[in-house]
Write an enzyme that holds these catalytic residues in place. Structure first.
Site, short mmCIF file in Angstrom:
data_model
loop_
_atom_site.label_atom_id
_atom_site.label_comp_id
_atom_site.label_asym_id
_atom_site.label_seq_id
_atom_site.Cartn_x
_atom_site.Cartn_y
_atom_site.Cartn_z
N ASP A 44 -87.32 26.79 -15.28
CA ASP A 44 -88.01 26.65 -16.57
C ASP A 44 -88.41 25.21 -16.93
O ASP A 44 -87.59 24.29 -16.81
CB ASP A 44 -87.12 27.13 -17.71
CG ASP A 44 -86.55 28.51 -17.49
OD1 ASP A 44 -86.97 29.18 -16.53
OD2 ASP A 44 -85.69 28.92 -18.29
N GLU A 244 -86.20 35.51 -23.40
CA GLU A 244 -85.78 34.14 -23.12
C GLU A 244 -86.87 33.15 -23.53
O GLU A 244 -88.02 33.52 -23.76
CB GLU A 244 -85.51 33.96 -21.62
CG GLU A 244 -84.42 34.88 -21.08
CD GLU A 244 -84.08 34.58 -19.64
OE1 GLU A 244 -82.89 34.42 -19.37
OE2 GLU A 244 -84.98 34.53 -18.79
#
Length: 706
Positions: A44, A244
Site C-alpha cells: 500500500d 481497507e
C-alpha cells in the site's frame, strides 16, 4: 493492508539485509515510469503528502525480502511525480530483524502548519503521520498502555526535518488504543487511518476501517493526539471482503465554485470482492456529503444487490412459476427437451448470484456437457430496449443469447466467464414493430460451456449493472491514497498496482510490486450523476517521445493490421466511431500490444460494440503460470460520447497496462509479464469495418535514465 501472520512464522530474523547496491532498472519486468522500490516487497501507498514542492511517497515495505513481512514505511520523494529519489526507511519495524515488537501498517500524513500537536519548535513545522501499529504479542508500551497479541491500534509519529526522519510518539502511543465499545471485539481488524484537516470545524478528521465489518469509523481531534469517536459509515455497496485503506476528501462537481457544488468522496479498498469478472482486490468509491462528523451517501451512489429492471419494464420471461420450458412457451432442442428452469445453483457449479425471484435458465444441467437451444415465442418489438440478466461462458458462437428477425441474428450477448448475473441491454429502437424471437444457445460441452439467463423484459430505459462505483475495473489497482497538502482544487491519488490474490507470486526480482501512474481526480456529471474521472498525472513532456505513429483511416476493414515493432513502454491514443448495433456476430475493435513475432504472446485492449464495454485480455500475455486466475479477460462499461466516438488512452509499461476510457470515467489496470521480444503491435477489427479511426503511439522513455 492485509495482515499475513504466516510471514511471522517463517522467522523474521532470517530476512536478508537491505542491499546498498543500486538496481540496474533493466530487469525483465522492471517498470520504466511506474515507481518500484530498488528491491524487496512493497504494497500500500502510505502518507502521501505534498510539502514545500516535494511529493512524498511512503509505502508498506519489507526491508528483508520479496514477500510480505516486517512491515515498515519505505520512502521516496519527487518534484514531478515522475522521477523518484529513494530515501532511507522512514519507520523501521521495531526490533527488526530479530525480535519484532511492532510493525508499522498503513496510514497517512499531514503538515501541521498551525502546530496544533505542539511537536513543532524553533519555527519548524511538524509533519505528523498516523498509522496502524501491529503488535505480534501482548505487551505494555512505554506509555503504560497494554496491548493484546495481534492487536491493531492507531499511533502517530512526527518529523521536524520535512519528512526525512521520524520520531514515534512513545509517550502516548497508541493514541487510539481500541475501537469504540460496541466494536471492542474488533481489535484485530482496526486499521488504516486517513487523516486530514477540516477547515469549517477547525478539527482534524481520521477515517479508520473496521475491516471485517465493512465499516468506516470517523474520529475528530484538535491536536492529533486526543481523538473522539464521532460516527460510522457502512456497510454499503460492495461488501464481498474486508474494507481497507479508506480516503475521504471534498471535490467540486464540474469545476464549480461555492459550497453547493462540493461533494465528498470516500474511496475504499475491498479484498476480495473486486469488480465483476476479477478475482481478489478492488477499490470502490461513494459520493455524498460530510458535515465534519458524519458522511452521508447520495442516494444515486448506493446500490442494493442486483439492480431492479427499469420501472416501465414489461416482463417477457422471468422463468418463475411451475412447468418445464415448453410449458413456459419456449421451444427446446437437444438436452433441454423436457427440462425446466432451475432454482439457483446446480450441483458441482460455483454459486450463481444476481438472479431475481427463484428460478432462472441455467444450462449446467449435466455439467458443461449439456447442449441445446431454447427459442421463445414470436413477439413484436415494442420498446427501445430489451433487457436481461446474463452470465456464464464468453463465447458468442456457443454460449450466447441471440435476437433473431426473419431468421437472422440482429443482436447477441454472452456472459463474461463468471457466474455473477449482470444486466445486458439491446438497443432495438431501429427494429420497432418487427417480429422477433429470442434464442438461448449452449453448444459448448467444456470449459465455460453453459449460460445463465433471467428476467427478460422490454423497456424504454436501459437496465444498469451496479453494485458499486469502481475506481478501476481492472484486477490490479488497490489501496489507493490521495495526496494531502495540495491546493483545494487539485486531487492526486496513487494505487498499489497488484492484487492480494497473487501479489506474492508475480515473477519479478529483486523487487515485487509497483505503484500505479499518479492520477488526477475530478468529479463530473456524466449521465446526470456525479462520477469520478481520472487522468494520468506525470511530467509527460520529459519522457514522451515527440515522434511516433500517427495514422487515420476513414474506414478500417475487418481483419488485423500490423504496426510493426513499436516497443515496450508506450502511450497509445485510439479513437473510432461507435458501430451500428445491428452488426451481426462478434463486433470488436482495438489494439494488440506486447506481441511476440509468432503472436504466441499478446495482450488485447479494445472495445466490444455489442456490450458497450472496454476489455483487456491478458490470457496470452506472457508468463501466466503462477496463478490459475491470472490469465483472463476483464471488462468495463463505456458509452460513446455525444459525437458517437469511443476514445481510449492506453499506457503500456514493461509489465503493466492502464486504460482510460472516454473522459476518464472508466479505468482499467492490469499487470502483464511478457517476453523481452514482445514488442509488436497490431490493430484488429472483427464483425465488420470500423469507421473514423485514429491512432497515435508515442514511446515513453525510462525515468531511470536508461
Amino acid at each position: 493492508m492485509i495482515v499475513m501472520l504466516k510471514a511471522l512464522l517463517l522467522g523474521l530474523g532470517a530476512f536478508q539485509a537491505v542491499s546498498a547496491e543500486k538496481p540496474s532498472h533493466t530487469e525483465l519486468y522492471r517498470p520504466q515510469y511506474h515507481f518500484t522500490p530498488p528491491k524487496n516487497w512493497m504494497n500500500d501507498p502510505n502518507g502521501l503528502l505534498y510539502y514545500k514542492g516535494i511529493y512524498h511517497l511512503f509505502y508498506q515495505y519489507n526491508p528483508g525480502g520479496t514477500t510480505w513481512g516486517a512491515m515498515s514505511w519505505g520512502h521516496a520523494t519527487s518534484r514531478d511525480l515522475t522521477h523518484w529519489e529513494q530515501q532511507p526507511i522512514a519507520l523501521l519495524a521495531r526490533g527488526y530483524p530479530h525480535n519484532i515488537t511492532e510493525m508499522f501498517f498503513s496510514g497517512s500524513a499531514v503538515a501541521d502548519v498551525g502546530n496544533t500537536s505542539g511537536f513543532g519548535h524553533s519555527g519548524k513545522t511538524p509533519l505528523v503521520a498516523m498509522y496502524t501499529s501491529y503488535y505480534p504479542y501482548a505487551q505494555t508500551m512505554p506509555s503504560g498502555k497494554t496491548v493484546q497479541a495481534n492487536q491493531q491500534a492507531q499511533s502517530i509519529a512526527y518529523s521536524l526535518d520535512d519528512g526525512m526522519t521520524w520520531t514515534t510518539y512513545d509517550a502516548a502511543n497508541p493514541v487510539i488504543l481500541d475501537p469504540p465499545a460496541p466494536y471492542s471485539d474488533q481489535f484485530l481488524n482496526f486499521r488504516d487511518p486517513n487523516i486530514f484537516w477540516h477547515k469549517p470545524t477547525k478539527k482534524w478528521i481520521a477515517v479508520i476501517s473496521l475491516a471485517q465489518l465493512q465499516k468506516l469509523l470517523i474520529y475528530t481531534s484538535k491536536d492529533l493526539k486526543n481523538w473522539t469517536f464521532a460516527s460510522e459509515f457502512g456497510p454499503v455497496n460492495a461488501v464481498g471482503g474486508v474494507w481497507e485503506c479508506p480516503n475521504l476528501f471534498p471535490m467540486s462537481v464540474d469545476g464549480g465554485s461555492g459550497n453547493d457544488s462540493v461533494k465528498w468522496v470516500v474511496m475504499i479498498g475491498l479484498n476480495p470482492g473486486g469488480p465483476p469478472g476479477t478475482i481478489g482486490s478492488g477499490t470502490q468509491y461513494v459520493v455524498g456529503s460530510f458535515d465534519g462528523t458524519t458522511f452521508t451517501a447520495d442516494a444515486d451512489s448506493l446500490f442494493s444487490g442486483t439492480t431492479p429492471p427499469p420501472s416501465d419494464s414489461i416482463v417477457f420471461a422471468d422463468f418463475e412459476g411451475t412447468g418445464n420450458f415448453a410449458d413456459l412457451g419456449w421451444t427446446p432442442t437437444g438436452d433441454f427437451i423436457g427440462q425446466s428452469p432451475v432454482n439457483g445453483t446446480l450441483s458441482g457449479q460455483n454459486p450463481v448470484t444476481g438472479y431475481l425471484g427463484k428460478r432462472l435458465v441455467n444450462t449446467f444441467l449435466d455439467g458443461d456437457a449439456t447442449t441445446g437451444t431454447l427459442t421463445s415465442q414470436s413477439f413484436a418489438i415494442s420498446k427501445r430496449y430489451i433487457n436481461f440478466l446474463i452470465s456464464g461462458g464468453h463465447d458468442l458462437n456457443n454460449t450466447a443469447v441471440y435476437l433473431k428477425v426473419d431468421g437472422q441474428i440482429v443482436r447477441s450477448a454472452t456472459g463474461t466467464n463468471s457466474e455473477n448475473l449482470s444486466w445486458n441491454s439491446w438497443d432495438v429502437g431501429s427494429l420497432l414493430n418487427q417480429n422477433a424471437v429470442i434464442q438461448i444457445v449452449d453448444t459448448a460441452a467444456g470449459g465455460w460451456g453453459h449460460i445463465n439467463v433471467d428476467e427478460i423484459s422490454f423497456s424504454d430505459s436501459m437496465a444498469r449493472n451496479q453494485v458499486a462505483n469502481w475506481v478501476d475495473w481492472g484486477p490490479d489497482f488497490y489501496a489507493a491514497q490521495g495526496y494531502n497538502g495540495l491546493s483545494p482544487d487539485e486531487h492526486i491519488a496513487i494505487g498499489w498496482m497488484n492484487n492480494w490474490q497473487y501479489g506474492g507470486l508475480i515473477p519479478t526480482s529483486p523487487w515485487r510490486s509497483a505503484m500505479s501512474i499518479p492520477r488526477e481526480l475530478s468529479l463530473k456529471k456524466i449521465h446526470g450523476k456525479a462520477t469520478l474521472v481520472q487522468a494520468p498525472k506525470e511530467k509527460w513532456d520529459s519522457i514522451l517521445s515527440r515522434k511516433g505513429i500517427d495514422q487515420s483511416w476513414s474506414s478500417l476493414n475487418q481483419g488485423t493490421k500490423s504496426l510493426g515493432s513499436v516497443g515496450k513502454a508506450l502511450r497509445i491514443e485510439l479513437s473510432f466511431s461507435d458501430r451500428d448495433p445491428a452488426a451481426v456476430g462478434a463486433s470488436q475493435f482495438g489494439i494488440i500490444v506486447r506481441a511476440t513475432p509468432d503472436h504466441e504472446q499478446q495482450t488485447r485492449v479494445g472495445y466490444d460494440f455489442t456490450t458497450k464495454e472496454i476489455f483487456v485480455d491478458r490470457s496470452h500475455s506472457g508468463d501466466v503460470s503462477f496463478d490459475g486466475t491470472f490469465p483472463a479477460t476483464y471488462y468495463a462499461p463505456l458509452a460513446a460520447n455525444a459525437e458517437g466516438q469511443i476514445n481510449l488512452r492506453v499506457y503500456l509499461d514493461w509489465s503493466s497496462v492502464e486504460v482510460f476510457g472516454g473522459e476518464g470515467e472508466t479505468a482499467m489496470t492490469a499487470q502483464l509479464f511478457p517476453s523481452d521480444n514482445a514488442t509488436y503491435a497490431h490493430i484488429f477489427s472483427t464483425g465488420g469495418s470500423t469507421q473514423n479511426v485514429r491512432i497515435r503511439i508515442n514511446k515513453i522513455s525510462s525515468v531511470w535514465g536508461l
